[in-house]
Design a protein around this motif. Structure first.
Motif, mmCIF file in Angstrom:
data_model
loop_
_atom_site.group_PDB
_atom_site.id
_atom_site.type_symbol
_atom_site.label_atom_id
_atom_site.label_comp_id
_atom_site.label_asym_id
_atom_site.label_seq_id
_atom_site.Cartn_x
_atom_site.Cartn_y
_atom_site.Cartn_z
ATOM 1 N N VAL A 228 -21.250 6.379 -18.118
ATOM 2 C CA VAL A 228 -20.516 7.480 -18.466
ATOM 3 C C VAL A 228 -21.631 8.447 -19.185
ATOM 4 C CG1 VAL A 228 -18.874 8.218 -20.000
ATOM 5 C CG2 VAL A 228 -18.675 5.942 -19.522
ATOM 6 N N PHE A 229 -21.594 9.646 -18.206
ATOM 7 C CA PHE A 229 -22.286 10.841 -18.620
ATOM 8 C C PHE A 229 -21.519 11.403 -19.561
ATOM 9 C CE2 PHE A 229 -24.567 9.858 -14.622
ATOM 10 C CZ PHE A 229 -25.988 10.346 -14.950
ATOM 11 N N LYS A 230 -22.484 11.700 -20.808
ATOM 12 C CA LYS A 230 -21.821 12.652 -21.777
ATOM 13 C C LYS A 230 -22.514 13.861 -22.145
ATOM 14 C CE LYS A 230 -19.753 8.394 -23.892
ATOM 15 N NZ LYS A 230 -19.724 7.606 -25.252
ATOM 16 N N ASP A 231 -21.814 14.860 -22.625
ATOM 17 C CA ASP A 231 -22.452 16.135 -23.171
ATOM 18 C C ASP A 231 -22.949 15.930 -24.605
ATOM 19 O OD1 ASP A 231 -20.196 16.433 -24.564
ATOM 20 O OD2 ASP A 231 -19.438 18.020 -23.685
ATOM 21 N N GLY A 232 -23.335 17.162 -25.258
ATOM 22 C CA GLY A 232 -24.078 17.213 -26.636
ATOM 23 C C GLY A 232 -23.002 16.630 -27.400
ATOM 24 N N GLN A 233 -21.357 16.824 -27.196
ATOM 25 C CA GLN A 233 -20.553 16.555 -28.190
ATOM 26 C C GLN A 233 -19.912 15.319 -27.856
ATOM 27 O OE1 GLN A 233 -20.667 19.855 -26.522
ATOM 28 N NE2 GLN A 233 -21.940 20.313 -28.823
ATOM 29 N N GLN A 234 -20.671 14.524 -26.949
ATOM 30 C CA GLN A 234 -20.118 13.085 -26.644
ATOM 31 C C GLN A 234 -18.813 12.940 -25.792
ATOM 32 O OE1 GLN A 234 -22.088 9.768 -27.143
ATOM 33 N NE2 GLN A 234 -23.526 11.826 -27.198
ATOM 34 N N ARG A 235 -18.528 14.111 -24.968
ATOM 35 C CA ARG A 235 -17.457 14.048 -24.459
ATOM 36 C C ARG A 235 -18.022 13.593 -22.944
ATOM 37 N NH1 ARG A 235 -16.111 20.273 -25.504
ATOM 38 N NH2 ARG A 235 -18.339 20.389 -24.831
ATOM 39 N N PRO A 236 -17.181 12.517 -22.269
ATOM 40 C CA PRO A 236 -17.319 12.231 -21.155
ATOM 41 C C PRO A 236 -17.297 13.472 -20.002
ATOM 42 C CG PRO A 236 -15.961 10.814 -22.340
ATOM 43 C CD PRO A 236 -15.799 11.838 -22.997
ATOM 44 N N LEU A 237 -18.301 13.303 -18.921
ATOM 45 C CA LEU A 237 -18.687 14.294 -18.178
ATOM 46 C C LEU A 237 -18.290 13.486 -16.648
ATOM 47 C CD1 LEU A 237 -21.889 16.103 -19.215
ATOM 48 C CD2 LEU A 237 -19.513 17.139 -19.340
ATOM 49 N N TYR A 238 -18.584 12.272 -16.719
ATOM 50 C CA TYR A 238 -18.421 11.864 -15.474
ATOM 51 C C TYR A 238 -18.568 10.135 -15.630
ATOM 52 C CZ TYR A 238 -19.295 10.078 -10.592
ATOM 53 O OH TYR A 238 -18.970 9.514 -9.076
ATOM 54 N N VAL A 239 -17.682 9.408 -14.894
ATOM 55 C CA VAL A 239 -17.743 7.857 -14.948
ATOM 56 C C VAL A 239 -17.846 7.438 -13.605
ATOM 57 C CG1 VAL A 239 -16.255 5.969 -15.694
ATOM 58 C CG2 VAL A 239 -15.941 8.148 -16.962
ATOM 59 N N GLY A 240 -18.844 6.470 -13.778
ATOM 60 C CA GLY A 240 -18.813 5.716 -12.414
ATOM 61 C C GLY A 240 -19.376 4.283 -12.538
ATOM 62 N N THR A 241 -19.437 3.758 -11.408
ATOM 63 C CA THR A 241 -19.759 2.049 -11.466
ATOM 64 C C THR A 241 -20.841 1.662 -10.514
ATOM 65 O OG1 THR A 241 -18.521 1.464 -9.760
ATOM 66 C CG2 THR A 241 -17.207 1.482 -11.906
ATOM 67 N N SER A 242 -21.483 0.882 -10.788
ATOM 68 C CA SER A 242 -22.618 0.181 -10.153
ATOM 69 C C SER A 242 -22.970 -1.213 -10.282
ATOM 70 C CB SER A 242 -24.042 0.968 -10.413
ATOM 71 O OG SER A 242 -25.034 0.608 -9.474
ATOM 72 N N VAL A 243 -23.515 -2.076 -9.154
ATOM 73 C CA VAL A 243 -23.804 -3.315 -9.402
ATOM 74 C C VAL A 243 -25.227 -3.350 -10.163
ATOM 75 C CG1 VAL A 243 -22.741 -4.308 -7.535
ATOM 76 C CG2 VAL A 243 -25.068 -3.260 -7.173
ATOM 77 N N ASP A 244 -25.968 -2.139 -10.482
ATOM 78 C CA ASP A 244 -27.162 -1.894 -11.136
ATOM 79 C C ASP A 244 -27.217 -0.621 -11.821
ATOM 80 O OD1 ASP A 244 -29.746 -1.615 -12.258
ATOM 81 O OD2 ASP A 244 -30.623 -2.935 -10.537
ATOM 82 N N ILE A 245 -26.781 -0.453 -12.923
ATOM 83 C CA ILE A 245 -26.334 0.838 -13.771
ATOM 84 C C ILE A 245 -27.791 1.649 -13.931
ATOM 85 C CG2 ILE A 245 -25.644 1.752 -16.037
ATOM 86 C CD1 ILE A 245 -24.136 -0.677 -16.566
#
Length: 594
Positions: A228-245
């Motif tokens: 989960v990519f988050k901004d400076g206020q810890q708000r989620p910007l983007y969520v993704g999945t992977s076999v190797d994070i």
């Protein structure tokens, strides 16, 4: 804003520093431009590391055929010069030994590397598959036209003040390429490129600011899961999945990531939160749930599951089809969900095309007749509103729709196909195409409902699937929701893991009506996992079936034809295409899924 603490990563995490990389800069001279019709006449190479020269390799090669005159003029290599030179059978193994373990560098590398690989294959030599750096490609990213008129080796050698002037002799050109390589490395170094991995994927499309964010991947685990990519206020910007994070997140800071909005997202991101998952299915489900909960602005799919709509066959003396957003436990039949109101309305229109179901929205009573509408006058409705059609007579009409929604869709599909044929005979091809599109929308939604409903009604299902690396993936599903999952390690009793998963799984309350106790997309992911070859059904509390002549069968038959996007009259005359009918029917039973 919370500043993330610096983390000292391992060298494996950071990549291979460029000053520790051994480069072998190679150049070839040949009798022509095609490795299938030409031969190598000279190999020249220079080995360097950390700016220091470690050795040189040079040999003429007897091509075994006359060198064309214009090649001799260009390179200065004549037949007499190569008469006593070794053949490629001797020269190539010697070069491969010289370059063993190194990164190959060449100017217009595809030319030189293709010649080397082709000859290795012809001679039965194992090609080591080294990493390759193309100085011409790097120059196109780093050198402007104001600096050099083109990206030829001679022009770049002058720009970077190479100590050797390239003259189409292999060793001289390789020496010049070394100086060009060092000049280019100096430029990418000032842009923050310090490792071989970054150099290999370098592109000017990746901004320096984007590259500077690569530290966000340093402390992430090399494990399957969600990030989960988050901004400076810890708000989620983007969520993704992977076999190797960690590996996947790294790509957001290189040329591997082509999406413009992702570059913008990386510029805003201040942290990345990893969520390690036991199985890939768990990662997919967690991604869906997080996107639905937080609605990150850089995710495009699955952000608004609440916007899905359903088609409802109402419960009243004279039922009708209605588009609704909420499924209630009211005894009504529901089909869907559909991605939007337009798709749901298309499905309703498909039914109305061939079934004289009433379309008015007024609640009718057999005891209170009203005036007929224009549809009754056109024969598109039996006019139950006027009393001309009794409840029993209307029930016969409703039963056609009920059968199509819950089990046998073939009669309704055949009626729609017949309608398309009639339109085709009248040369009303656009109208036929509209009926075709409505039909497919209907069978898609109906098939989805028929797939989801059995799992949504099952209190518990446990499945297991063998993993390629050994062991079993165990999944516990309750009312269509992923309630628990784990991995039974190789050599252990998987039933012990099954019992542990069942004991610790989430308690799930029964859902309302045919809707699963999860997002429909989550239940569909679970179904795809269960239907994967090799998956075993361990236990089932409930019934998992699919009607033999259900809408899924018609969908699979019609889908390929609609993908063609051709405005055709009927499926039996699709401009040269033929209708494919899969043989046999879909089996049903307590452990069969359609």
């Amino acid at each position: 804003m919370t500043t993330p603490l610096p983390v000292q990563a391992t060298f494996d995490d950071l990549g291979t520093p460029l000053h520790e990389v051994t480069f072998v800069v190679v150049d070839l001279e040949t009798t022509g431009g095609s490795p299938l019709a030409s031969e190598i006449t000279e190999i020249g190479a220079v080995k360097v590391r950390g700016g220091e020269q470690l050795g040189e390799f040079q040999t003429l090669v007897n091509p075994g055929l006359p060198i064309p005159a214009f090649i001799s003029v260009l390179t200065g290599i004549t037949d007499r010069m190569v008469a006593d030179a070794p053949r490629i059978e001797t020269a190539l193994p010697a070069f491969l030994e010289f370059a063993r373990g190194a990164v190959l560098v060449a100017h217009n590398a595809p030319f030189d590397i293709t010649f080397l690989k082709t000859n290795a294959q012809r001679l039965g030599l194992e090609w080591p598959g080294p990493r390759v750096i193309d100085t011409a490609h790097l120059a196109r990213q780093l050198v402007t036209r104001d600096e050099a008129p083109n990206r030829k080796l001679g022009s770049l050698a002058r720009l970077f003040q190479a100590s050797t002037t390239p003259d189409h002799r292999a060793l001289h050109d390789a020496r010049a390429t070394v100086d060009v390589l060092h000049g280019l490395l100096g430029r990418v170094g000032s842009l923050g490129v310090t490792t071989l991995e970054e150099l290999s994927s370098y592109s000017s499309r990746v901004s320096p600011a984007q590259r500077r964010k690569r530290f966000l991947a340093d402390s992430l685990p090399s494990a399957p899961g969600v990030y989960v990519f988050k901004d400076g206020q810890q708000r989620p910007l983007y969520v993704g999945t992977s076999v190797d994070i960690r590996r996947r997140v790294r790509t957001y800071f290189t040329a591997s990531e082509h999406r413009t909005r992702m570059a913008e997202m990386v510029g805003i991101a201040e942290s990345v939160t990893p969520i390690v998952c036991a199985t890939p299915l768990e990662a997919e489900v967690r991604e869906l749930r997080l996107i639905a909960e937080h609605k990150p602005r850089y995710n495009r799919r699955s952000r608004f599951p609440e916007r899905a709509v359903w088609v409802k066959l109402t419960v009243e003396p004279f039922p009708r089809l209605s588009v609704v957003r909420e499924v209630r436990d009211d005894g009504a039949r529901y089909v869907g969900p559909f991605s939007g109101r337009k798709q749901a309305e298309q499905a309703v229109a498909a039914v109305h095309e061939v079934v004289p179901l009433r379309q008015c929205t007024t609640r009718l009573s057999p005891a209170k007749p009203t005036a007929a509408c224009v549809l009754a006058e056109l024969g598109r409705c039996g006019a139950p509103c006027t009393g001309q059609q009794s409840v029993a007579d209307y029930d016969a009409v409703v039963s056609q729709v009920t059968a199509a929604l819950t089990g046998d869709a073939e009669p309704l599909v055949r009626a729609l196909e017949q309608r398309m044929a009639e339109l085709a005979e009248q040369e009303r091809y656009e109208d036929a195409g509209s009926v075709r599109d409505r039909l497919l929308t209907l069978v898609r939604g109906t098939a989805r409902a028929q797939r989801l409903a059995p799992l949504a009604a099952s209190p518990e299902l446990v499945g297991a699937r063998w993993r390629a690396e050994g062991g079993w993936e165990i999944v516990c599903v309750r009312y269509g929701r992923l309630a628990g999952t784990a991995v039974a390690a190789r050599g252990t009793d998987p039933m012990l893991t099954v019992e542990a998963v069942r004991a610790s799984a989430e308690v799930v309350a029964p859902p309302t009506g045919p809707v699963p106790a999860a997002l429909p997309e989550e239940t569909e992911k679970i179904l795809r996992w269960l239907e994967t070859p090799g998956t075993r059904l361990v236990s089932l509390d409930g019934e998992w079936t699919c009607p033999v002549n259900g809408a899924g069968r018609s969908r699979d038959r019609l889908e390929p034809l609609v993908r063609s996007q051709e405005q055709v009259a009927g499926f039996d005359e699709p401009r040269g295409r033929t209708l494919h009918r899969p043989p046999g029917a879909v089996a049903s039973g307590a452990a069969a899924a359609g």
